[in-house]
Structure formats: structure tokens, C-alpha cells
Design an enzyme around this catalytic site. Structure first.
Site, PDB file in Angstrom:
ATOM      1  N   ASP A   1     -28.449 -24.735  -1.176  1.00 47.75           N
ATOM      2  CA  ASP A   1     -28.399 -23.620  -2.118  1.00 47.75           C
ATOM      3  C   ASP A   1     -27.468 -22.528  -1.616  1.00 47.75           C
ATOM      4  OD1 ASP A   1     -30.025 -22.248  -0.312  1.00 47.75           O
ATOM      5  OD2 ASP A   1     -31.829 -23.025  -1.254  1.00 47.75           O
TER       6      ASP A   1
ATOM      7  N   LYS B   1     -28.714 -20.843  -6.155  1.00 44.82           N
ATOM      8  CA  LYS B   1     -29.954 -20.208  -6.590  1.00 44.82           C
ATOM      9  C   LYS B   1     -29.878 -18.726  -6.298  1.00 44.82           C
ATOM     10  CE  LYS B   1     -34.512 -22.213  -6.325  1.00 44.82           C
ATOM     11  NZ  LYS B   1     -35.590 -22.418  -5.383  1.00 44.82           N
TER      12      LYS B   1
ATOM     13  N   MET C   1     -36.070 -10.091  -0.223  1.00 45.14           N
ATOM     14  CA  MET C   1     -35.738  -9.967  -1.653  1.00 45.14           C
ATOM     15  C   MET C   1     -36.197  -8.608  -2.195  1.00 45.14           C
ATOM     16  SD  MET C   1     -36.877 -13.787  -2.775  1.00 45.14           S
ATOM     17  CE  MET C   1     -38.272 -13.850  -1.667  1.00 45.14           C
TER      18      MET C   1
HETATM   19  C1  LIG Z   1     -35.400 -16.679  -1.177  1.00 49.02           C
HETATM   20  S1  LIG Z   1     -35.528 -15.763   0.292  1.00 49.02           S
HETATM   21  C2  LIG Z   1     -35.258 -17.009   1.444  1.00 49.02           C
HETATM   22  C3  LIG Z   1     -35.752 -16.673   2.796  1.00 49.02           C
HETATM   23  C4  LIG Z   1     -35.463 -17.761   3.805  1.00 49.02           C
HETATM   24  N1  LIG Z   1     -36.242 -18.941   3.531  1.00 49.02           N
HETATM   25  C5  LIG Z   1     -35.710 -17.290   5.234  1.00 49.02           C
HETATM   26  O1  LIG Z   1     -36.624 -17.802   5.898  1.00 49.02           O
HETATM   27  O2  LIG Z   1     -34.991 -16.421   5.683  1.00 49.02           O
HETATM   28  C6  LIG Z   1     -34.006 -14.897   0.268  1.00 49.02           C
HETATM   29  C7  LIG Z   1     -34.094 -13.559   0.986  1.00 49.02           C
HETATM   30  O3  LIG Z   1     -34.029 -13.729   2.373  1.00 49.02           O
HETATM   31  C8  LIG Z   1     -33.375 -12.638   2.961  1.00 49.02           C
HETATM   32  N2  LIG Z   1     -32.196 -13.142   3.684  1.00 49.02           N
HETATM   33  C9  LIG Z   1     -31.826 -14.413   3.816  1.00 49.02           C
HETATM   34  N3  LIG Z   1     -30.725 -14.523   4.605  1.00 49.02           N
HETATM   35  C10 LIG Z   1     -30.423 -13.263   4.977  1.00 49.02           C
HETATM   36  C11 LIG Z   1     -29.412 -12.707   5.804  1.00 49.02           C
HETATM   37  N4  LIG Z   1     -28.484 -13.462   6.403  1.00 49.02           N
HETATM   38  N5  LIG Z   1     -29.399 -11.352   5.958  1.00 49.02           N
HETATM   39  C12 LIG Z   1     -30.318 -10.579   5.375  1.00 49.02           C
HETATM   40  N6  LIG Z   1     -31.304 -11.057   4.598  1.00 49.02           N
HETATM   41  C13 LIG Z   1     -31.366 -12.383   4.404  1.00 49.02           C
HETATM   42  C14 LIG Z   1     -32.964 -11.703   1.831  1.00 49.02           C
HETATM   43  O4  LIG Z   1     -33.986 -10.754   1.687  1.00 49.02           O
HETATM   44  C15 LIG Z   1     -32.936 -12.650   0.665  1.00 49.02           C
HETATM   45  O5  LIG Z   1     -33.121 -11.953  -0.556  1.00 49.02           O
END
Ligand SMILES: C[S@@+](CC[C@H](N)C(=O)[O-])C[C@H]1O[C@@H](n2cnc3c(N)ncnc32)[C@H](O)[C@@H]1O
Length: 472
Positions: A250, A272, A385
Site C-alpha cells: 500500500d 490506501k 492518523m
Molecule cells: C493506517 S496507520 C498505519 C500504521 C502502521 N501500521 C504502523 O504500525 O506504523 C497510518 C498512520 O501511521 C502513521 N505513520 C505511518 N508511517 C509514518 C511515518 N513514517 N511518519 C509519521 N507517521 C507515520 C501516521 O499517523 C499515519 O496516518
């Protein structure tokens, strides 16, 4: 790539070497090891070349270079160390259409020699394109120390079974599975440990155990790709990416991680975004089941950790219900990745004795959260998020008693080259989010530990006085 690495077949092919000093001897050694018919042209030579000439291993012609020497050669190498002669060698070879290398003058030639790790038939060439021969040498030493001494025996052992395996396992997929099992398992370990007869018996019985018609079973690994930096991938995840037939990924998975996927694996992008689910979850589940049932090895690659706001649980349930073999390979979740990168500990003996990961976005918009519990002091709240609802989240915490002076940090693109860290207080959240124009993906960290975030780097990068006023 500045140069394309290729392996040249030189057995019984004529190669011209102009010069016969130490550099020429080193090249000669390589050329003879590769089985080339070496012709050395030089008025004088070192003993090594004289000895090889006497032993009939090469032909030394005691004279100066003539441009016609390059005609009919497979390769030409200039190693005289004299600018005028080496330049003449390069020009003559180019004119004759023969690949040419000039020692220590890569710009004159058409190919370069890499640093070589030789475990024949396994050979590894390393090049920095002349940027740093010392770096290439260090890399070679590191690779040398990692590889088992008798890797060559293993390669020859595997080669000797290729015909038998092809006859018994007609499909490409089933052959690949068998080879992976052998290379990763006790048979290869026996060969490397010098127990080749035992390995040979085990290999024969393994080949004969399988009938042509035996169905190939698929498997799905739900793999955490981490927050972006490819070096944060686990070794297990890397192996799954290298073994995959199909990778379903994704939007959150960074390019650096995608570059580690096996080159001929099929990639399916099911982008996504929060408000733009290009492929609905049900369809993703069906896709995984379908590919696994077709006998393929599937990697479902997800940003961060699959079990932290990643819907990995739903996918696993669906796969298990469909009777598909599946496993989860964890990844570094955004909270721990971003915290480490920003220098912000999530717990700290002086500041926070608990940490909570919470989503800023519930199934129907507002998250279903116990705000009174979240608003307690001396704890850390990490909001995933949450940027689009940052104002209402901050309001809820303030209403439930969290101090307006509570430090916060917003980490955008954590662990990636374009990471940004913006810091301030709970009361300043609306200004921060709008003033800094925070984009996705971003995390909000609320709590005393946020004051420890490395904001200086962000300020230096941005030089934004509005942010400077709100940052620690
Ligand atoms: C659908 S969630 C997925 C989380 C993911 N499974 C994890 O464990 O990090 C998506 C959210 O994760 C956070 N996120 C993911 N990667 C990020 C990054 N490199 N920097 C900051 N926030 C991140 C943000 O808040 C984003 O809106």
C-alpha cells in the site's frame, strides 16, 4: 548506474596485455584464472611473467606496442603506467572495436575491473565506479568474511543436481521451492561443513520423495515494512521479500523498501489513503486468498507493523478462515520508529511511566477513546492518523484536564529523508498544524517526553520564525 556489471567468458579467448610491471602481473593473474589466452607485449618484464611465459601459460612478445596488436582481441588492457603508450593502446582498441581497460585511468577505457570475491563458481564483483577503491576493498573484505570458505563446493553440488531436479519437478515454481528448501536447510549445511556424501544421499531421497503431480501450496506473509527507512526492516521481512512471487503493498510503504523486492516478483499496488480507499479491504482479502490458492508465495506488505492500526488482524482471520497458510512478520511501528529518529523516548523515569497508541480516526470519524484516562499527566499519548483532527483531539484533552502547557511533537515522514519534527504545547496545536502545514504521514506525540524531541534540526532546516516561537 554508471557502468553495467557483466561477467565476461574468456576461456580460450585472446586477450592483449600491454605492459609487464606489477599492475600487469596482477591483471595477468586474473586473466589466467579466467582461462584467457594472454598475449603480453612489453620490452621488459617482471619474473612472474617470464616464468608464465617459460611454462607456456602465456605468450610474451619482447617489443614495443603496435596498434595492430589490438586486432582480433576479445579484450585489451593497458598497464604500462606511461600516459603516451596507454593512450595509444586505448585509441587503437577503440578503433578496432575491442573493449579496453587502462589501469588507473578508467576514463580512457570502456570497461573497469571490479574488486572480486572468488569462490568459484560463485564470483562477486564490487565497484564504486572509481569513487573509492579503498571502500571497494573494505566491502570485499566484509563480504569475504561473511561467506563460507567452501561456498564454491555448494554451488557445484547444486549444479550437479540441476538435471535430476528438472526431470522430477517440471514446474518452475516447484523447482524454486525445492532449491530454496535445500539452500536454506540441512543439505546445504552438510555440504558447507564438508559432509558431502551425507548431503548427496539426503538430496537424492528428497528428489525421489516428490511426484510430479504433487500440488504446490501457497502461503501469505503479512509483513511490516516499518515507517520508511529500509534499514529498519527485519531480516525475516527481507527474506520474505526476496522469496515472494507476489507482493501486495500500500501507499505507506517507502520506495527504499520496495527496491528490496525480488526483481521478477509481481507487484500489486493497492494504494490506501484515509479518505481514498482505492481497493476495499474485502477485495484485498480476496486477492490474497486467490494468489495463495494459485500456489504462489504472497507478501502482504504494510507500513509500520501489520498489527498496529494496520488491519493485519482482519487479513489474517480471512486467510485462516479460507484455509490458507499465513504468518505475520512484525515491523517497527511508526511510534517507535519516529520516536527514535526524533530523539524522543516514549517512556522516561522522570517524565512518563506509560505510553498509549491511539488512533485519531474512528470507524465513523470520532475515535472511541476514554479521554479522561488519556488526559492524565506523566504519560505519553501517540496519536496515529490524527493530524486532520488535531484540534478536536487537543480540545478533548484540555477539557478533560490535561495542562495547556503539555509538550507535544508532530513528526512528519518519520525516519525518511524528508522527516520533519515540529514541537510546541497542547494549547498551540491548531497553530502548529496549520502554521507548519503538516502533511501525511504524521504522528502526534502528547506528553512531557515531547519536550525532549530534537526540534533544533527542524528549526535549522526551516528557519521559520513562526515555528521557532512555538518550538522548544
Ligand atoms: C493506517 S496507520 C498505519 C500504521 C502502521 N501500521 C504502523 O504500525 O506504523 C497510518 C498512520 O501511521 C502513521 N505513520 C505511518 N508511517 C509514518 C511515518 N513514517 N511518519 C509519521 N507517521 C507515520 C501516521 O499517523 C499515519 O496516518
Amino acid at each position: 548506474m554508471e557502468n553495467l556489471p557483466l561477467f565476461f567468458r574468456l576461456r580460450a579467448k585472446p586477450v592483449l596485455l600491454v605492459g609487464a610491471g606489477a599492475a600487469a602481473v596482477a591483471k595477468c593473474r586474473l586473466l589466467l584464472a579466467a582461462g584467457a589466452e594472454v598475449r603480453v607485449v612489453a620490452p621488459n618484464c617482471l619474473d612472474a611473467i617470464r616464468d608464465w611465459n617459460a611454462a607456456g601459460k602465456l605468450r610474451w612478445e619482447r617489443r614495443t606496442f603496435d596498434p595492430a596488436d589490438t586486432l582480433g582481441m576479445t579484450l585489451v588492457i593497458g598497464a604500462t603506467g606511461r600516459d603516451d603508450i596507454d593512450t595509444a593502446v586505448a585509441e587503437a582498441a577503440r578503433w578496432a572495436g575491442v573493449p579496453v581497460n587502462i589501469v588507473d585511468r578508467p576514463e580512457l577505457g570502456t570497461f573497469i575491473f571490479p574488486s572480486i570475491v572468488d569462490r568459484s563458481p560463485v564470483t562477486i564483483g564490487i565497484s564504486t565506479n572509481g569513487a573509492s577503491p579503498v571502500l571497494a576493498r573494505r566491502l570485499r573484505e566484509q563480504i569475504e568474511s561473511l561467506l563460507p570458505a567452501n561456498l564454491g563446493s555448494l554451488a557445484r553440488f547444486l549444479q550437479s543436481f540441476r538435471g535430476a531436479v528438472k526431470a522430477k519437478f517440471p514446474s518452475f515454481e516447484s523447482r524454486r521451492r525445492l532449491w530454496e528448501e535445500v539452500v536454506d536447510g540441512p543439505i546445504a549445511r552438510d555440504v558447507l561443513a564438508g559432509r558431502e556424501p551425507a548431503a548427496r544421499d539426503a538430496m537424492l531421497s528428497r528428489i525421489n520423495r516428490r511426484r510430479d503431480s504433487e500440488p504446490v501450496t501457497g502461503h501469505v506473509d503479512i509483513v511490516g515494512a516499518g515507517p520508511g527507512d529500509p534499514d529498519l526492516l527485519t531480516i525475516k521481512a527481507l527474506r520474505a521479500l526476496q522469496d515472494a512471487d507476489v507482493v501486495v503493498h500500500d501507499r505507506l510503504v517507502g520506495d527504499g523498501v520496495l527496491a528490496l523486492i525480488r526483481r521478477d516478483a509481481e507487484r500489486i499496488y493497492i494504494g490506501k489513503a484515509r479518505s481514498n480507499h482505492s481497493v476495499p479491504q474485502d477485495q484485498i482479502n480476496e486477492l490474497l486468498v486467490e494468489h495463495a490458492r494459485a500456489g504462489r508465495r504472497v507478501v502482504r506488505l504494510k507500513g509500520g507493523d501489520p498489527f498496529v492500526f494496520g488491519r493485519g488482524g482482519e487479513e489474517l482471520e480471512r486467510l485462516r478462515a479460507a484455509g490458507v497458510s499465513a504468518a505475520v512478520i512484525p515491523g517497527i511501528t511508526a511510534a517507535t520508529g519516529c520516536a527514535a529518529s526524533a530523539g524522543l523516548p516514549l517512556t522516561h523515569r522522570d517524565h512518563a511511566s506509560a505510553v498509549t497508541f491511539v488512533t485519531g480516526h474512528g470507524v465513523d470519524g470520532e475515535p472511541d477513546v476514554d479521554w479522561a484516562a488519556m488526559a492524565q499527566p506523566r504519560q505519553t499519548l501517540v496519536v496515529y492518523m490524527g493530524v486532520s483532527r488535531a484540534e478536536s483531539l487537543a480540545r478533548q484533552l484540555l477539557v478533560h484536564g490535561r495542562s495547556p502547557e503539555t509538550p507535544i511533537a508532530i513528526i512528519e515522514n518519520g525516519t525518511r529523508a524528508n522527516e520533519r519534527v515540529v514541537t510546541g504545547t497542547l494549547a498551540s496545536v491548531p497553530d502548529l498544524v496549520h502554521g507548519a502545514q503538516v502533511g501525511a504521514p504524521a504522528l502526534i506525540v502528547v506528553g512531557e517526553v515531547a519536550a525532549l524531541a530534537d526540534a533544533a534540526r527542524d528549526l535549522a532546516l526551516n528557519g521559520n520564525p513562526q515555528l521557532a516561537a512555538t518550538a522548544v
